[in-house]
Design a protein around this motif. Structure first.
Motif, mmCIF file in Angstrom:
data_model
loop_
_atom_site.group_PDB
_atom_site.id
_atom_site.type_symbol
_atom_site.label_atom_id
_atom_site.label_comp_id
_atom_site.label_asym_id
_atom_site.label_seq_id
_atom_site.Cartn_x
_atom_site.Cartn_y
_atom_site.Cartn_z
ATOM 1 N N ILE A 99 24.813 22.134 51.786
ATOM 2 C CA ILE A 99 24.856 21.718 53.192
ATOM 3 C C ILE A 99 25.513 22.833 54.001
ATOM 4 O O ILE A 99 25.035 23.218 55.054
ATOM 5 C CB ILE A 99 25.617 20.384 53.350
ATOM 6 N N GLY A 100 26.618 23.336 53.470
ATOM 7 C CA GLY A 100 27.308 24.468 54.076
ATOM 8 C C GLY A 100 27.018 25.731 53.288
ATOM 9 O O GLY A 100 26.378 25.696 52.242
ATOM 10 N N LYS B 128 40.456 22.356 61.001
ATOM 11 C CA LYS B 128 39.944 21.805 62.257
ATOM 12 C C LYS B 128 38.439 21.610 62.291
ATOM 13 O O LYS B 128 37.922 20.985 63.219
ATOM 14 C CB LYS B 128 40.355 22.714 63.410
ATOM 15 N N GLY B 129 37.722 22.183 61.305
ATOM 16 C CA GLY B 129 36.271 22.100 61.318
ATOM 17 C C GLY B 129 35.687 23.158 62.236
ATOM 18 O O GLY B 129 36.398 24.020 62.753
ATOM 19 N N GLY B 130 34.402 23.096 62.436
ATOM 20 C CA GLY B 130 33.738 24.063 63.297
ATOM 21 C C GLY B 130 32.256 23.782 63.367
ATOM 22 O O GLY B 130 31.725 22.921 62.663
ATOM 23 N N SER B 131 31.585 24.520 64.239
ATOM 24 C CA SER B 131 30.135 24.342 64.363
ATOM 25 C C SER B 131 29.507 25.622 64.882
ATOM 26 O O SER B 131 30.148 26.419 65.570
ATOM 27 C CB SER B 131 29.804 23.180 65.300
ATOM 28 N N GLY B 132 28.246 25.797 64.522
ATOM 29 C CA GLY B 132 27.464 26.900 65.048
ATOM 30 C C GLY B 132 27.544 28.210 64.294
ATOM 31 O O GLY B 132 26.666 29.042 64.429
ATOM 32 N N ALA B 133 28.564 28.426 63.481
ATOM 33 C CA ALA B 133 28.718 29.709 62.804
ATOM 34 C C ALA B 133 27.721 29.885 61.663
ATOM 35 O O ALA B 133 27.327 31.010 61.348
ATOM 36 C CB ALA B 133 30.145 29.854 62.278
ATOM 37 N N PRO C 9 27.556 20.794 61.657
ATOM 38 C CA PRO C 9 28.980 21.095 61.844
ATOM 39 C C PRO C 9 29.804 20.790 60.593
ATOM 40 O O PRO C 9 29.440 19.936 59.791
ATOM 41 C CB PRO C 9 29.386 20.164 62.992
ATOM 42 N N MET C 10 30.892 21.518 60.446
ATOM 43 C CA MET C 10 31.838 21.221 59.374
ATOM 44 C C MET C 10 32.928 20.341 59.972
ATOM 45 O O MET C 10 33.563 20.725 60.964
ATOM 46 C CB MET C 10 32.459 22.504 58.825
ATOM 47 N N PRO C 11 33.157 19.166 59.397
ATOM 48 C CA PRO C 11 34.193 18.291 59.948
ATOM 49 C C PRO C 11 35.592 18.822 59.644
ATOM 50 O O PRO C 11 35.792 19.604 58.711
ATOM 51 C CB PRO C 11 33.958 16.964 59.229
#
Length: 105
Positions: free
Chosen positions: A45-46, A72-77, A82-84
């Motif tokens: 998934i990641g 904190k997670g992240g998104s778009g990279a 997104p990573m929660p």
């Protein structure tokens, strides 16, 4: 006793030490559910942890950046998923995980 047997413990110890970075914190990654979305060497998934290490190679602040992303997670990279935030991970564990990931080749 033949000479080849006297080298067996040395060879075994060397092999274990050489592979240590691969499993050194994989147990922590498994315990903290990182392995549900990531593996060491292939995208699930990641991204694969080795791909993360390659992307951040040479970045002197990479361990801190990744530790914050773990917490904190992240998104778009790495794409649209997104990573929660990982609320079950402490600051020290996030730093340990980030350092482990960055050490993978």
């Amino acid at each position: 006793m033949s000479r080849s047997f006297s080298f067996a413990p040395f060879v075994l110890a060397t092999a274990l030490l050489a592979s240590a970075p691969t499993w050194a914190d994989q147990a922590l990654a498994t315990a903290k559910a990182c392995m549900a979305c990531h593996t060491v060497d292939r995208k699930v998934i990641g991204p694969a942890f080795k791909d993360v290490a390659a992307r951040y190679a040479g970045n002197k602040d990479a361990a801190n950046v990744l530790a914050q992303k773990i917490l904190k997670g992240g998104s778009g990279a790495w794409g649209p998923v997104p990573m929660p935030a990982n609320t079950q991970v402490s600051d020290a564990e996030a730093k340990k995980l980030a350092t482990w990931v960055l050490g993978l080749k």
